[in-house]
Write an enzyme that holds these catalytic residues in place. Structure first.
Site: not given
Ligand code: SF4
Length: 346
Positions: A19-20, A36, A42, A79-80, A117, A135, A187, A197, A203
């Site tokens: 869908w993207r 969405e 789901t 799909l419920g 949302y 979400d 994450c 990350c 973070c």
């Molecule tokens: Fe998640 Fe922070 Fe780890 Fe990145 S650094 S994966 S935002 S906990």
């Protein structure tokens, strides 16, 4: 800056989803909205085959709006959360009347089945509105990024406030999807891959060694159990007795095997058989357990065969049940009865 780092990562690691829109392609609001609605409660892997089937049957919002209710409910079955399928149709018809999807969260929220949302997701992804749809993935990423110690769901307002500080002028659509993807692939709930990350240096949970303890959650209330009885009655031609549930309420408008309303205490065999649609040599085919939105359901299934069925409802060939708008729980009941019947007659 945080958003720039995230978008740079997204440009290299974005998930390809049916869908993207591909980079540089304008997203189709119909596909964004449909996905969405399907993704509510789901997982992506479960939605992909439904999405493919749905878009083959109903390639545009016009096609969906013009489809008969039964066909849409049958395509949705499994799909419920069937209220969503009913709202999906109502929404498609409202959109066609309006001449297209509205573009702002406030206007989108006026459509059937679209809450905060979904309105934010469609507005951000399809139309580039500068909002962050929150979400479960975004909740987790933001809770960790800002080291929010308040447990969910109490922390939701705080998460919404801090999410609003994340902006990417001109790339709001990608920013929202980048947060989804980071939460889904890096994450993750139990073992975030902080080492790869792009937001590690921003973070607070990483800095404070809290990555696996956040987000905190209030202890869950246990779900109550309800008990049901459903009857699988076939005739000499291999047809099964079905009926349609009332249009409103739980599984409204869906097809079911006949049975009384579910209740809070178990059914004895004598109590159950009083509810049978027709007198027959009923055999207990076993029990089916199923999780419904707010409760756990335990169903006793009874099966019987008669030369002719005269009870209220309608008949469908038992090998064509896959084409009926049977919710998952009813499919399980039919399978249970069929298993038992095969065993009993082999
Ligand atoms: Fe998640 Fe922070 Fe780890 Fe990145 S650094 S994966 S935002 S906990």
């Amino acid at each position: 800056m945080l958003s720039a780092r995230l978008l740079e990562w997204y440009d290299r690691h974005r998930r390809r989803l049916p869908w993207r829109a591909e980079p540089g392609v304008t997203p189709d609001p119909y596909l964004v909205w449909l996905s969405e609605i399907m993704l509510q409660q789901t997982v992506v892997a479960a939605v992909i085959p439904y999405f493919a089937r749905f878009t083959a049957l109903f390639p545009t919002v016009q096609a969906l709006a013009e489809a008969p209710d039964d066909q849409v409910m049958a395509a949705w079955a499994g799909l419920g959360y069937y209220a969503r399928a009913r709202n999906l149709l109502a929404c498609a018809r409202a959109v066609v009347k309006l001449g297209g999807f509205p573009k702002t969260p406030a206007e989108l929220r006026t459509l059937p089945g679209i809450g905060t949302y979904t309105a934010n997701a469609v507005a951000a992804i399809a139309f580039g509105a500068p909002v962050i749809p929150i979400d479960g993935n975004v909740e987790r990423v933001v809770s960790r990024l800002f080291a929010i110690e308040t447990p969910l769901p109490r922390s939701k307002p705080q998460i919404a406030g801090l999410s609003a500080t994340l902006t990417a002028p001109g790339r709001a659509s990608d920013l929202a999807q980048a947060l989804f993807d980071l939460g889904a692939t890096v994450c993750t709930p139990t073992s975030p891959a902080c080492v790869v990350c792009p937001l590690r240096q921003d973070c607070a949970a990483f800095a404070g060694g809290l990555t696996t303890t956040l987000p905190r959650k209030e202890p869950k209330k246990s779900r109550p159990t309800r008990y049901g009885v459903h009857f699988y009655l076939t005739d000499a031609e291999g047809q099964v007795l079905l009926r349609q549930r009332p249009p409103s309420g739980l599984l409204g408008g869906m097809t079911e095997l006949p049975g009384p309303a579910w209740r809070a205490r178990p059914w004895s065999e004598a109590e159950a058989l009083v509810e049978a649609p027709q007198r027959a040599d009923w055999r207990n085919a076993g029990q089916v357990e199923h999780a419904i939105t707010h409760f756990h359901l335990v169903i006793d299934v009874y099966a019987a065969e008669l030369p002719r069925i005269q009870a209220e409802g309608f008949l469908r060939p038992k090998d064509r049940l896959a084409h009926e708008a049977l919710p998952s729980v009813m499919r399980k009941c039919a399978e249970k009865a069929q298993e038992k019947y095969v065993k009993a007659t082999s």
